[in-house]
Enzyme design. Structure first.
Site, PDB file in Angstrom:
ATOM      1  CG  HIS A 134      -1.989  -1.021   1.188  1.00  0.00           C
ATOM      2  ND1 HIS A 134      -2.818  -1.228   0.109  1.00  0.00           N
ATOM      3  CD2 HIS A 134      -2.350  -1.948   2.120  1.00  0.00           C
ATOM      4  CE1 HIS A 134      -3.639  -2.232   0.376  1.00  0.00           C
ATOM      5  NE2 HIS A 134      -3.374  -2.685   1.583  1.00  0.00           N
ATOM      6  CG  HIS A 145      -6.999  -5.218   1.771  1.00  0.00           C
ATOM      7  ND1 HIS A 145      -6.602  -6.169   2.699  1.00  0.00           N
ATOM      8  CD2 HIS A 145      -8.208  -4.772   2.171  1.00  0.00           C
ATOM      9  CE1 HIS A 145      -7.542  -6.285   3.625  1.00  0.00           C
ATOM     10  NE2 HIS A 145      -8.524  -5.453   3.325  1.00  0.00           N
ATOM     11  CG  ASP A 185      -5.356 -10.067   3.082  1.00  0.00           C
ATOM     12  OD1 ASP A 185      -4.970 -10.643   2.049  1.00  0.00           O
ATOM     13  OD2 ASP A 185      -5.207  -8.849   3.273  1.00  0.00           O
TER      14      ASP A 185
END
Length: 343
Positions: free
Chosen positions: A160, A198, A285
């Site tokens: 990120h 993500h 995840d």
């Protein structure tokens, strides 16, 4: 397969994160890496090595100098005004505000260089950042020296983090720095395959206008899932990078049938790109029991992921990213690696 791991990650601990309208203990905690480290040893994956000393310099190939200087000074500047709680931002430069001049005060700097409030800084954060980066760079060098694959057990994670911002538990983009390391040492083309739940918004931002790095992201739909502001299907690159970025946004509840088909398509595109090496941003995840994610992959699916990546037949670096169902994270992460190895 060799694993590169540093215990210095443990200094990045004891902080809270802002979520669901309240502060709560961070999901990104030292036990994540410790459990994976133990599992690597338990299954006999291979030697566990300490990273070579590289310092922060390799990050300068994918991050701006002013941002890296901020990271190195942030805790000292925070405590210099008699603050000893975790450092968090309180303002952000949205469109319409000045975003070209870094503020002088630490409160302004924290917001200036942050995507969100998900990257707190404590006393041990910077050493952990550097050791995480060094693990990725050392593992990249192992692969480039002739090993079929290596695993960088990085913590904090990195995907990120963009060229000039932190966020989502990430400070330095380890996978991007490793990809650049391959290029700097003679590779002509590198692919990054991000399988974290993500979207790897930082990785996309860093390479979006380049044609020497192909970036593929499999992730939750940004209309309903963090990081929200990047990761749509129509984001395919710009300028020289047009066509070298591909996103696979998927809805809540996605199982391996759908997810695995996206992985297969991404691998087909990577094979067509013909890179000299593949960097896998390894987030697990996607697991059905993950506390902050919404896919439905099962433990038996993770070796299948590794086996599909192995079919590419390319030198491969695995870089640890997310995964927060702590009881299962180690089994699932190492399952990808043993699947790759054919065990």
């Amino acid at each position: 397969m060799k694993t590169v791991y540093s215990p210095l990650h443990a200094g990045h601990a004891g902080y809270f994160e802002l979520g669901n309208g309240q502060f709560s203990p961070g999901f990104e905690k030292p036990m994540r890496a410790e459990f994976i480290h133990a599992r690597v040893q338990e299954v006999g994956l291979g030697p566990v090595l300490a990273p070579q000393a590289h310092g922060i310099a390799p990050a300068g190939r994918v991050h701006t100098a002013d941002y890296l200087q901020f990271l190195s000074e942030a805790w000292d500047r925070w405590t210099a005004i008699d603050r000893h709680t975790p450092a968090l931002p309180m303002v952000w430069p949205i469109p319409g505000l000045r975003s070209d001049v870094p503020p002088a005060h630490i409160d302004g700097l924290l917001g200036f260089y942050s995507l969100d409030a998900g990257a707190p800084i404590v006393a041990g954060t910077y050493k952990a950042i550097v050791s995480s980066l060094e693990s990725a760079i050392t593992a990249a060098d192992i692969v480039q020296a002739g090993e079929r694959a290596a695993f960088a057990l990085c913590r904090p994670p990195g995907h990120h983090a963009g060229s000039r911002f932190m966020g989502g538990y990430c400070y330095v983009n380890n996978a991007s720095a490793a990809a650049q390391r391959f290029l700097d040492n003679g590779a002509k083309r590198v692919a990054i395959l991000d399988v974290d739940y993500h979207h790897g918004n930082g990785t996309q931002e860093i390479f979006y206008a380049r044609d020497d790095v192909f970036v593929a992201n499999l992730h939750g739909d940004p209309l309903t899932e963090y990081p929200y502001l990047l990761g749509h299907r129509d984001e395919t690159g710009t300028g020289a990078g047009e066509g070298f970025n591909v996103n696979y946004p998927m809805p809540h509840g996605t199982d391996y049938g759908v997810w695995g088909a996206a992985l297969d398509d991404a691998c087909t595109k990577i094979a067509a790109f013909a890179p000299d090496a593949v960097v896998v941003s390894l987030g697990v995840d996607t697991f059905e029991k993950d506390p902050i994610s919404h896919f439905k992959l099962k433990t038996v699916d993770y070796p299948r992921i590794g086996a599909r990546i192995a079919k590419l037949g390319l030198p491969t670096l695995f870089v640890m990213e997310g995964g927060y169902a702590v009881a299962e994270i180690a089994v699932n992460a190492v399952g990808v690696l043993t699947g790759f190895e054919g065990a």
